[in-house]
Scaffold this active site. Structure first.
Site, PDB file in Angstrom:
ATOM      1  N   ASP A   8       0.858  -1.173   0.000  1.00 25.42           N
ATOM      2  CA  ASP A   8       0.000   0.000   0.000  1.00 25.42           C
ATOM      3  C   ASP A   8       0.902   1.233   0.000  1.00 25.42           C
ATOM      4  O   ASP A   8       2.117   1.120  -0.183  1.00 25.42           O
ATOM      5  CB  ASP A   8      -0.990  -0.027   1.174  1.00 25.42           C
ATOM      6  CG  ASP A   8      -0.359   0.228   2.533  1.00 25.42           C
ATOM      7  OD1 ASP A   8       0.873   0.421   2.620  1.00 25.42           O
ATOM      8  OD2 ASP A   8      -1.109   0.223   3.532  1.00 25.42           O
ATOM      9  N   CYS A  65       2.942  -3.039   4.235  1.00 27.32           N
ATOM     10  CA  CYS A  65       2.013  -1.980   4.601  1.00 27.32           C
ATOM     11  C   CYS A  65       2.579  -1.332   5.857  1.00 27.32           C
ATOM     12  O   CYS A  65       3.665  -1.710   6.305  1.00 27.32           O
ATOM     13  CB  CYS A  65       0.579  -2.489   4.777  1.00 27.32           C
ATOM     14  SG  CYS A  65       0.215  -3.472   6.234  1.00 27.32           S
ATOM     15  N   GLY A  66       1.895  -0.357   6.406  1.00 25.45           N
ATOM     16  CA  GLY A  66       2.445   0.376   7.532  1.00 25.45           C
ATOM     17  C   GLY A  66       2.839  -0.521   8.697  1.00 25.45           C
ATOM     18  O   GLY A  66       3.983  -0.507   9.151  1.00 25.45           O
ATOM     19  N   HIS A  98      10.528 -23.077  10.378  1.00 29.35           N
ATOM     20  CA  HIS A  98       9.511 -23.819  11.118  1.00 29.35           C
ATOM     21  C   HIS A  98       8.122 -23.771  10.496  1.00 29.35           C
ATOM     22  O   HIS A  98       7.329 -24.700  10.703  1.00 29.35           O
ATOM     23  CB  HIS A  98       9.410 -23.299  12.551  1.00 29.35           C
ATOM     24  CG  HIS A  98      10.635 -23.577  13.361  1.00 29.35           C
ATOM     25  ND1 HIS A  98      10.686 -23.315  14.703  1.00 29.35           N
ATOM     26  CD2 HIS A  98      11.851 -24.093  13.026  1.00 29.35           C
ATOM     27  CE1 HIS A  98      11.873 -23.658  15.174  1.00 29.35           C
ATOM     28  NE2 HIS A  98      12.606 -24.115  14.170  1.00 29.35           N
TER      29      HIS A  98
END
Length: 145
Positions: A8, A65-66, A98
């Site tokens: 974004d 994204c943020g 894992h």
């Protein structure tokens, strides 16, 4: 190897640098993210990345994204996707070793560009350990039938 990347507005700067980093290594990149800093809805860029990984059009995905949370939540709605939100090197390694994570979610507002590039390298170079971890990973998908 092909990497799908999506972001974004909060991850645009990092995305461009990650793409350069990957292309300098000879890795093909599918760019599904925004190329501007104009506000946009992260699912619009993240769903295409998850679909590319889900359908084997991409080996791995990188999403930004943020906070990394919204991107990771969105990607994990897709069957066969194991997106991991990582903010340090150990988490990146463990996500691959894992959990056989196939999408790396980077919280662009909480890590440096230098860290993010390092995460990408660790993610791409760390193998899945299999064994007891494979048994656990096999239990992740839900049979919707």
């Amino acid at each position: 190897m092909t990497i799908a990347i999506g972001n974004d507005h909060a991850g645009t700067e990092y995305k461009f640098e990650i793409i350069k980093h990957l292309e300098n290594k000879g890795i093909k990149v599918l760019n599904f993210g925004t190329n501007t800093n104009d506000s946009m809805d992260y699912p619009d860029a993240i769903h295409p990345v998850a679909e590319a990984v889900e359908t084997n059009k991409a080996t791995f995905g990188i999403i930004l994204c943020g906070s990394g949370n919204g991107a990771q939540i969105t990607a994990n709605k897709h069957q066969g996707v194991r997106a991991a939100l990582c903010w340090n090197n150990e988490l990146v390694s463990l996500a691959r070793q894992h959990n056989n994570a196939n999408i790396l979610s980077i919280p662009a507002r909480f890590v440096s560009l230098h860290q993010a590039l390092g995460f990408v390298d660790i993610f791409l170079n760390t193998p899945f350990e299999g064994g007891r971890h494979q048994t656990r990973v096999d239990k992740i998908p839900i049979d919707c039938n």
